[in-house]
Design an enzyme around this catalytic site. Structure first.
Site, PDB file in Angstrom:
ATOM      1  CE  LYS A   1     -13.611  -3.774   1.090  1.00  0.00           C
ATOM      2  NZ  LYS A   1     -12.541  -3.476   2.046  1.00  0.00           N
TER       3      LYS A   1
ATOM      4  CE  LYS B   1      -5.904  -8.154  -0.857  1.00  0.00           C
ATOM      5  NZ  LYS B   1      -7.182  -7.854  -0.250  1.00  0.00           N
TER       6      LYS B   1
ATOM      7  CE  LYS C   1      -4.390  -1.745   1.555  1.00  0.00           C
ATOM      8  NZ  LYS C   1      -5.636  -1.519   2.269  1.00  0.00           N
TER       9      LYS C   1
HETATM   10  P1  ATP Z   1      -8.800  -2.695   0.245  1.00  0.00           P
HETATM   11  O1  ATP Z   1      -8.794  -2.917  -1.227  1.00  0.00           O
HETATM   12  O2  ATP Z   1      -9.460  -1.424   0.647  1.00  0.00           O
HETATM   13  O3  ATP Z   1      -7.453  -2.873   0.886  1.00  0.00           O
HETATM   14  P2  ATP Z   1      -9.751  -5.371   0.611  1.00  0.00           P
HETATM   15  O4  ATP Z   1     -10.641  -5.692  -0.532  1.00  0.00           O
HETATM   16  O5  ATP Z   1      -8.381  -5.931   0.590  1.00  0.00           O
HETATM   17  O6  ATP Z   1      -9.733  -3.818   0.855  1.00  0.00           O
HETATM   18  P3  ATP Z   1     -10.383  -5.668   3.452  1.00  0.00           P
HETATM   19  O7  ATP Z   1     -11.445  -4.809   4.010  1.00  0.00           O
HETATM   20  O8  ATP Z   1      -8.983  -5.245   3.713  1.00  0.00           O
HETATM   21  O9  ATP Z   1     -10.557  -5.868   1.877  1.00  0.00           O
HETATM   22  O10 ATP Z   1     -10.590  -7.163   3.946  1.00  0.00           O
HETATM   23  C1  ATP Z   1     -11.742  -7.703   4.543  1.00  0.00           C
HETATM   24  C2  ATP Z   1     -11.615  -9.199   4.593  1.00  0.00           C
HETATM   25  O11 ATP Z   1     -11.663  -9.751   3.276  1.00  0.00           O
HETATM   26  C3  ATP Z   1     -10.268  -9.686   5.186  1.00  0.00           C
HETATM   27  O12 ATP Z   1     -10.503 -10.826   5.980  1.00  0.00           O
HETATM   28  C4  ATP Z   1      -9.467 -10.046   3.983  1.00  0.00           C
HETATM   29  O13 ATP Z   1      -8.482 -11.020   4.261  1.00  0.00           O
HETATM   30  C5  ATP Z   1     -10.529 -10.590   3.049  1.00  0.00           C
HETATM   31  N1  ATP Z   1     -10.134 -10.459   1.651  1.00  0.00           N
HETATM   32  C6  ATP Z   1      -9.872  -9.307   1.008  1.00  0.00           C
HETATM   33  N2  ATP Z   1      -9.559  -9.535  -0.279  1.00  0.00           N
HETATM   34  C7  ATP Z   1      -9.619 -10.884  -0.444  1.00  0.00           C
HETATM   35  C8  ATP Z   1      -9.391 -11.756  -1.559  1.00  0.00           C
HETATM   36  N3  ATP Z   1      -9.045 -11.275  -2.716  1.00  0.00           N
HETATM   37  N4  ATP Z   1      -9.554 -13.084  -1.367  1.00  0.00           N
HETATM   38  C9  ATP Z   1      -9.913 -13.576  -0.164  1.00  0.00           C
HETATM   39  N5  ATP Z   1     -10.139 -12.806   0.919  1.00  0.00           N
HETATM   40  C10 ATP Z   1      -9.992 -11.477   0.796  1.00  0.00           C
END
Ligand code: ATP
Ligand code: LTN
Length: 333
Positions: free
Chosen positions: A200, A197, A115
């Site tokens: 969002k 990964k 990040k």
């Molecule tokens: P951002 O893009 O804002 O960093 P994010 O999509 O990575 O957000 P988080 O809010 O950080 O999502 O994560 C919420 C939950 O979803 C956490 O338990 C994280 O491990 C899980 N998660 C996020 N992205 C994935 C993915 N691609 N596959 C599986 N689990 C995920």
């Protein structure tokens, strides 16, 4: 919400619309486990501001995150759902735990490195200290188990280290939590860059499927998904990252295993496979989308859920926080 059950805790950032990565990696497990544990689920708005946010959007995303969690099947009669910024103990314990965490530990966190790279020059101190806030979230509730996606495993290990360090330095204060990562869906990859990964907050809208995407949009995004030139539906994570990711998504949406999926699409091209995945995901998301619409306007019901949950949360969190303050040596009469 029974007191004698083990405690389960998890959080999600209101940093945009939730994706199928969030759903299959985390939220679906939360829903499946909600009856077996005393569950706390937190919308981690304090974490969200570690990267730039527009205030109006953050507020909207926070409300919509809450509705989405309910639409996914979390039952407010069973679980405690709240916003992190409504419980000041999180910020207080973070400050204390900052002093039991080392710079070297935080500098090694891969999420920070990823990040920070995207932020350019002005990297926020909060982004660096982000895992300490996550540790505070978890440790305040004497958590036994933390269901997360694979990307959070490193943060969980740090949380365990901080808890053990504090316990050893003083006396047992925090429960040392265990991660829970589902067998499938723990790391859903981007549709456009299958070695990264799915996230969002990705700027490329085609890289993720949001839970509110319509059927046509879902099918279109899967059609555009990066695969390979082999035209064989076969699970091989290192050689066929794109196809393997689509197979994992299909498996999460339908419950079919990889052998079954390979048989189903044997001799068929990627076109058929991609539409199959798209249809299955659209079917899986349909009930969530319907429930979401139903709940959205019911503001007074939502408000009631939050105020009840927040009250309970503040009570539990303040118990741990006062223990910590005593151990550290803060004066009191
Ligand atoms: P951002 O893009 O804002 O960093 P994010 O999509 O990575 O957000 P988080 O809010 O950080 O999502 O994560 C919420 C939950 O979803 C956490 O338990 C994280 O491990 C899980 N998660 C996020 N992205 C994935 C993915 N691609 N596959 C599986 N689990 C995920
Ligand atoms: N850091 C997590 C979100 C998060 C969390 C938590 C998860 C914040 N606090 C406590 C589990 C437990 C993320 O970025 N996905």
């Amino acid at each position: 919400m029974e007191e004698n059950k083990k405690v389960l805790y998890s959080g999600i950032q209101p940093s945009g619309a939730f994706t199928i990565g969030n759903y299959f990696g985390a939220i679906k497990n939360w829903v499946d486990l909600q009856s077996d544990y005393d569950c706390y689920f937190c919308i981690v708005d304090l974490h969200a501001i570690t990267v730039p946010q527009v205030a109006k959007e953050l507020r909207k995303n926070s409300y919509e995150s809450l509705i989405t969690l309910l639409a996914c099947g979390l039952d407010p009669e069973k679980v405690t759902l709240y916003f992190q910024s409504h419980v000041s103990a999180h910020a207080e314990l973070t400050w204390i735990l900052n002093n039991y965490t080392y710079m070297g530990e935080l500098g090694r966190m891969t999420q920070f490195k990823d990040k920070a790279q995207k932020q350019g020059e002005n990297i926020r101190v909060g982004l660096y200290s982000y895992p300490v806030l996550m540790a505070a979230d978890i440790l305040l509730y004497q958590t036994d188990v933390v269901p997360v996606g694979e990307d959070q495993k490193q943060h969980l290990e740090l949380t365990r280290d901080i808890a053990s360090r504090f316990n050893n330095l003083y006396s047992p204060t925090f429960k040392v939590p265990e991660p829970f990562i589902g067998e499938k869906g723990g790391r859903i990859m981007s549709l456009q860059e299958p070695t990264c990964k799915m996230s969002k907050s990705d700027e490329n809208n085609n890289a993720f499927i949001a839970l509110h995407d319509g059927r046509d949009q879902i099918i279109k995004k899967f059609k555009r998904a990066i695969t390979d030139s082999e035209a064989e539906v076969r699970y091989d994570k290192s050689e066929k990252a794109g196809v393997s990711n689509l197979m994992e998504i299909y498996s999460c949406a339908t419950g079919k295993d990889y052998a079954e999926i390979e048989r189903e699409f044997s001799g068929k091209g990627y076109g058929d496979f991609k539409s199959g995945v798209g249809e299955a995901v659209a079917d899986a998301l349909k009930p969530i989308q319907e429930k979401y619409k139903e709940l959205y306007e019911d503001k007074s019901y939502i408000k009631e859920i939050i105020s009840k949950s927040t009250e309970r949360t503040i009570r539990t969190a303040s118990r741990t926080l006062s223990k910590v303050k005593k151990k550290v040596g803060f004066f009191e009469f």
